[in-house]
Scaffold this motif. Structure first.
Motif, short mmCIF file in Angstrom:
data_model
loop_
_atom_site.label_atom_id
_atom_site.label_comp_id
_atom_site.label_asym_id
_atom_site.label_seq_id
_atom_site.Cartn_x
_atom_site.Cartn_y
_atom_site.Cartn_z
N ALA A 177 0.90 -1.27 0.13
CA ALA A 177 0.13 -0.13 -0.05
C ALA A 177 0.88 1.28 -0.15
O ALA A 177 1.93 1.30 0.64
N GLN A 178 0.50 2.19 -0.92
CA GLN A 178 1.20 3.55 -0.70
C GLN A 178 0.53 4.36 -0.10
O GLN A 178 -0.94 4.37 -0.23
N THR A 179 1.49 5.41 0.54
CA THR A 179 0.65 6.40 1.27
C THR A 179 0.58 7.49 0.43
O THR A 179 1.35 7.82 -0.42
N PRO A 180 -0.28 8.38 0.65
CA PRO A 180 -0.54 9.65 -0.13
C PRO A 180 0.67 10.50 0.01
O PRO A 180 1.35 10.60 1.02
N GLY A 181 0.94 10.94 -1.31
CA GLY A 181 2.33 11.65 -1.33
C GLY A 181 3.58 10.88 -1.57
O GLY A 181 4.88 11.41 -1.70
N GLN A 182 3.63 9.62 -1.54
CA GLN A 182 4.80 8.77 -1.52
C GLN A 182 5.01 8.53 -3.10
O GLN A 182 3.96 8.25 -3.90
N ILE A 183 6.20 8.58 -3.39
CA ILE A 183 6.92 8.53 -4.86
C ILE A 183 7.03 6.92 -5.20
O ILE A 183 7.61 6.60 -4.24
N PRO A 184 6.53 6.38 -6.14
CA PRO A 184 6.51 4.89 -6.50
C PRO A 184 7.81 4.61 -6.61
O PRO A 184 8.30 3.40 -6.55
N PHE A 185 8.76 5.40 -7.13
CA PHE A 185 10.27 5.10 -7.37
C PHE A 185 11.08 6.23 -7.16
O PHE A 185 10.50 7.42 -7.20
N ASP A 186 12.25 5.97 -6.80
CA ASP A 186 13.33 7.11 -6.60
C ASP A 186 13.92 7.57 -7.88
O ASP A 186 14.72 6.49 -8.46
N LEU A 187 13.94 8.67 -8.26
CA LEU A 187 14.50 9.08 -9.70
C LEU A 187 16.02 9.34 -9.63
O LEU A 187 16.63 9.42 -10.50
N SER A 188 16.32 9.47 -8.28
CA SER A 188 18.08 9.36 -8.14
C SER A 188 18.76 8.38 -8.07
O SER A 188 19.89 8.27 -8.61
N GLN A 189 18.13 6.85 -8.40
CA GLN A 189 18.47 5.97 -8.44
C GLN A 189 18.02 5.12 -10.00
O GLN A 189 17.02 5.35 -10.01
N PRO A 190 18.98 4.24 -10.57
CA PRO A 190 18.50 3.45 -11.42
C PRO A 190 17.57 2.51 -11.26
O PRO A 190 17.56 2.05 -9.97
N PRO A 191 16.54 2.12 -12.20
CA PRO A 191 15.56 1.24 -11.80
C PRO A 191 16.18 -0.14 -11.83
O PRO A 191 17.02 -0.36 -12.30
N VAL A 192 15.31 -1.04 -10.92
CA VAL A 192 15.89 -2.20 -10.74
C VAL A 192 15.06 -3.16 -11.44
O VAL A 192 13.72 -3.08 -11.33
N ILE A 193 15.69 -4.02 -12.28
CA ILE A 193 14.78 -4.84 -13.11
C ILE A 193 15.06 -6.25 -12.73
O ILE A 193 16.42 -6.58 -12.73
N GLU A 194 14.33 -7.33 -12.35
CA GLU A 194 14.59 -8.39 -11.96
C GLU A 194 15.39 -9.10 -13.28
O GLU A 194 14.88 -9.13 -14.34
N GLY A 195 16.18 -9.95 -12.94
CA GLY A 195 17.15 -10.80 -13.82
C GLY A 195 17.98 -9.99 -14.81
O GLY A 195 18.75 -10.62 -15.89
N PHE A 196 18.34 -8.83 -14.45
CA PHE A 196 19.44 -8.02 -15.39
C PHE A 196 20.18 -7.55 -14.26
O PHE A 196 19.90 -6.95 -13.32
N THR A 197 21.44 -7.49 -14.72
CA THR A 197 22.60 -7.26 -14.01
C THR A 197 23.43 -6.30 -14.79
O THR A 197 23.74 -6.76 -15.78
N PRO A 198 23.54 -5.03 -14.86
CA PRO A 198 24.01 -4.25 -15.54
C PRO A 198 25.51 -4.30 -15.56
O PRO A 198 25.95 -4.83 -14.66
N LEU A 199 25.93 -3.99 -16.66
CA LEU A 199 27.60 -4.09 -17.01
C LEU A 199 28.30 -3.00 -16.28
O LEU A 199 27.81 -1.76 -16.20
N THR A 200 29.39 -3.31 -15.39
CA THR A 200 29.96 -2.28 -14.72
C THR A 200 31.00 -1.48 -15.62
O THR A 200 31.71 -2.22 -16.88
N LYS A 201 30.98 0.13 -15.88
CA LYS A 201 31.88 0.71 -16.75
C LYS A 201 33.39 0.18 -16.26
O LYS A 201 33.89 0.28 -15.03
N ALA A 202 34.25 0.18 -17.20
CA ALA A 202 35.56 -0.14 -17.18
C ALA A 202 36.39 0.93 -16.60
O ALA A 202 36.88 0.89 -15.54
#
Length: 116
Positions: free
Chosen positions: A15-40
């Motif tokens: 349950a979301q409380t009123p005024g709560q943001i569904p996701f944080d824009l300062s962080q990359p999205p979390v996608i299940e089963g996907f691991t991003p490559l790290t930059k060399a």
């Protein structure tokens, strides 16, 4: 006739409380089963441009040829030299074609290069 009963279960997992943001824009999205490559390493625009130019030198050559033919052709057109302007515009088309072919060859060469 039988009527199917639908369960009164909510599909909402949290349950979301009123005024709560569904996701944080300062962080990359979390996608299940996907691991991003790290930059060399982080490279500047200049470093990346030089590296890409060394990998496929014909693309910047084609771009410069296209821009040169365009500018010189527009100058000739402005001066009233229509025949020369027409020839330079045809040269521009040739240079654009050369650039596209260089890009396609570069993409295939990169795809065929073994992974390191």
């Amino acid at each position: 006739m039988a009527v199917a009963a639908t369960p009164a279960v909510s599909d909402q997992t949290e349950a979301q409380t009123p005024g709560q943001i569904p996701f944080d824009l300062s962080q990359p999205p979390v996608i299940e089963g996907f691991t991003p490559l790290t930059k060399a390493k982080d490279e500047s625009f200049k470093e990346k441009f030089l590296r890409k130019t060394k990998e496929n030198p014909f693309v910047p050559i084609g771009c410069l040829g296209t821009a040169g033919a365009l500018l010189y052709g527009l100058r000739a057109f402005h001066q009233g030299k229509t025949r020369q302007s027409q020839m330079l515009m045809r040269g521009r088309i040739f240079a654009q074609g050369f650039t596209v072919v260089a890009i396609v060859v570069g993409v295939f060469a990169t795809a065929l290069k073994p992974k390191q």
